[in-house]
Motif scaffolding. Structure first.
Motif, short mmCIF file in Angstrom:
data_model
loop_
_atom_site.label_atom_id
_atom_site.label_comp_id
_atom_site.label_asym_id
_atom_site.label_seq_id
_atom_site.Cartn_x
_atom_site.Cartn_y
_atom_site.Cartn_z
N ARG A 106 -11.09 -50.67 -15.57
CA ARG A 106 -10.26 -50.49 -14.37
C ARG A 106 -9.03 -51.41 -14.40
N GLU A 107 -9.25 -52.66 -14.73
CA GLU A 107 -8.15 -53.63 -14.74
C GLU A 107 -7.13 -53.32 -15.83
N LYS A 124 -1.65 -50.01 -2.55
CA LYS A 124 -2.77 -50.71 -1.92
C LYS A 124 -4.08 -50.30 -2.58
N ASP A 125 -4.13 -49.04 -3.02
CA ASP A 125 -5.35 -48.53 -3.64
C ASP A 125 -4.98 -47.78 -4.91
N THR A 126 -5.33 -48.35 -6.04
CA THR A 126 -5.02 -47.73 -7.33
C THR A 126 -6.11 -46.77 -7.80
N THR A 127 -7.21 -46.70 -7.06
CA THR A 127 -8.38 -45.93 -7.50
C THR A 127 -8.06 -44.47 -7.83
N PRO A 128 -7.31 -43.74 -6.98
CA PRO A 128 -7.05 -42.33 -7.31
C PRO A 128 -6.36 -42.14 -8.66
N LEU A 129 -5.35 -42.97 -8.97
CA LEU A 129 -4.65 -42.84 -10.24
C LEU A 129 -5.53 -43.27 -11.41
N VAL A 130 -6.31 -44.33 -11.22
CA VAL A 130 -7.20 -44.81 -12.27
C VAL A 130 -8.25 -43.75 -12.60
N MET A 131 -8.86 -43.17 -11.57
CA MET A 131 -9.92 -42.20 -11.81
C MET A 131 -9.37 -40.90 -12.40
N GLU A 132 -8.18 -40.49 -11.97
CA GLU A 132 -7.57 -39.28 -12.55
C GLU A 132 -7.32 -39.48 -14.04
N ALA A 133 -6.78 -40.65 -14.41
CA ALA A 133 -6.51 -40.93 -15.82
C ALA A 133 -7.80 -40.94 -16.64
N LEU A 134 -8.85 -41.54 -16.09
CA LEU A 134 -10.13 -41.59 -16.80
C LEU A 134 -10.78 -40.21 -16.89
N GLU A 135 -10.65 -39.42 -15.86
CA GLU A 135 -11.19 -38.06 -15.89
C GLU A 135 -10.49 -37.22 -16.95
N ASN A 136 -9.19 -37.47 -17.16
CA ASN A 136 -8.44 -36.74 -18.18
C ASN A 136 -8.99 -36.97 -19.58
N HIS A 141 -16.99 -42.47 -15.97
CA HIS A 141 -18.18 -43.31 -15.80
C HIS A 141 -18.01 -44.71 -16.38
N ALA A 142 -16.94 -44.92 -17.18
CA ALA A 142 -16.74 -46.21 -17.84
C ALA A 142 -15.83 -47.15 -17.08
N VAL A 143 -15.48 -46.81 -15.85
CA VAL A 143 -14.45 -47.54 -15.11
C VAL A 143 -14.74 -49.02 -14.97
N ASN A 144 -16.00 -49.43 -14.89
CA ASN A 144 -16.33 -50.84 -14.68
C ASN A 144 -16.82 -51.54 -15.94
N LEU A 145 -16.76 -50.87 -17.08
CA LEU A 145 -17.19 -51.47 -18.33
C LEU A 145 -16.11 -52.41 -18.89
N MET A 146 -16.54 -53.30 -19.78
CA MET A 146 -15.62 -54.16 -20.51
C MET A 146 -15.34 -53.54 -21.88
N PRO A 147 -14.17 -53.82 -22.49
CA PRO A 147 -13.88 -53.26 -23.81
C PRO A 147 -14.96 -53.52 -24.85
N SER A 148 -15.64 -54.67 -24.76
CA SER A 148 -16.69 -55.00 -25.73
C SER A 148 -17.89 -54.05 -25.62
N GLU A 149 -17.99 -53.31 -24.53
CA GLU A 149 -19.09 -52.37 -24.32
C GLU A 149 -18.74 -50.95 -24.77
N GLY A 152 -15.50 -47.42 -30.73
CA GLY A 152 -14.11 -47.28 -31.18
C GLY A 152 -13.43 -46.05 -30.58
N GLY A 153 -14.17 -44.95 -30.54
CA GLY A 153 -13.61 -43.72 -29.97
C GLY A 153 -13.36 -43.85 -28.48
N MET A 154 -14.27 -44.53 -27.77
CA MET A 154 -14.09 -44.73 -26.33
C MET A 154 -12.88 -45.63 -26.06
N LYS A 155 -12.71 -46.66 -26.88
CA LYS A 155 -11.54 -47.53 -26.72
C LYS A 155 -10.25 -46.74 -26.87
N ARG A 156 -10.21 -45.84 -27.86
CA ARG A 156 -9.01 -45.03 -28.08
C ARG A 156 -8.75 -44.12 -26.87
N ARG A 157 -9.82 -43.59 -26.29
CA ARG A 157 -9.68 -42.74 -25.11
C ARG A 157 -9.19 -43.54 -23.89
#
Length: 250
Positions: A106-107, A124-136, A141-149, A152-157
């Motif tokens: 997310r960050e 004030k609320d970035t959630t709609p844009l963040v979730m739209e980008a992740l849905e694309n 479902h990975a919104v709260n994960l850290m890069p270490s989790e 390689g393919g997920m990082k590229r996405r």
């Protein structure tokens, strides 16, 4: 899935671009155009000037001479503020994904939104844009994960989602399939094509991957000795009798 048919309107034009470092003439009269909605693949050996050309294109390097027009604006005539504004229309997917390890997914996606407030204002609320980008990219479902989790393919996405969050008109891909297994590479390519079709993005893809070029390209440029040595479709170039051209497809 076939690359989208393009309209013949240039969103980028590069004319007679030259850049040297001492006696090393990296770019020696390079010419290029990018059509609206097009996937343009640029192939060249290591050190051939691909990265230098991209840096000149986005104003990170100053060429020795030549003209660079992006969306009707001459890059070399823009002040820092206008150049920074134009960069919000250009997304960049780095070869190594370049996620901030200390930030959550997310960050990482919020970072460009907070940096480029002129485009969307102070949100004030970035959630709609963040979730739209992740849905694309299929990773809501990975919104709260850290890069270490992430794999390689997920990082590229996620990196692609961060690129998309500013809704750029042009995307620059630097070796999008490097370091990925064949199945993940295919998934990334299909995702790139889906995004192109959904948002009508215009893309430059720098790659050494012949399969990537075959799948994704509407048109190709082979960069040799600082110039656009050969240009055409994958089929045209791969069937060429020119030894310098054939060397790319062996």
């Amino acid at each position: 899935m076939e690359p989208t048919t393009v309209e013949q309107e240039h969103v980028i034009e590069i004319k007679d671009l030259k850049k040297s470092y001492g006696n090393n003439h990296v770019l020696d009269g390079f010419n290029m155009y990018l059509n609206e909605g097009e996937n343009l693949v640029i192939m060249g050996k290591s050190g051939s000037g691909k990265s230098v050309m991209i840096k000149c294109l986005i104003g990170l390097e100053q060429p020795d001479s030549g003209i660079i027009i992006v969306m009707g604006k001459n890059i070399r005539e823009l002040n820092h503020e206008k150049l920074d504004e134009l960069r919000t229309e250009i997304g960049f997917l780095f070869q190594g994904s370049a996620l901030y390890d200390s930030m959550s997914v997310r960050e990482n996606l919020e970072f460009p939104l907070r940096r480029h407030t002129k485009k969307f204002g102070v949100l004030k609320d970035t959630t709609p844009l963040v979730m739209e980008a992740l849905e694309n990219v299929g990773l809501a479902h990975a919104v709260n994960l850290m890069p270490s989790e992430l794999s390689g393919g997920m990082k590229r996405r996620i990196a692609l989602a961060r690129t998309l969050i500013l809704q750029p008109k042009i995307i620059l891909y630097d070796e999008p399939t490097t370091g990925l297994d064949p199945i993940t590479s295919k998934e990334i390519l299909l995702l790139m094509m889906t995004i192109q079709k959904k948002y009508n993005t215009s893309s430059i893809i720098i790659t050494h991957d012949v399969d990537c070029a075959r799948v994704i390209s509407n048109r190709m440029i082979l960069l040799v000795d600082g110039i656009n040595y050969a240009e055409g479709t994958f089929e045209e170039l791969s069937s060429s009798d020119d030894p310098k051209v054939q060397a790319f497809f062996k």
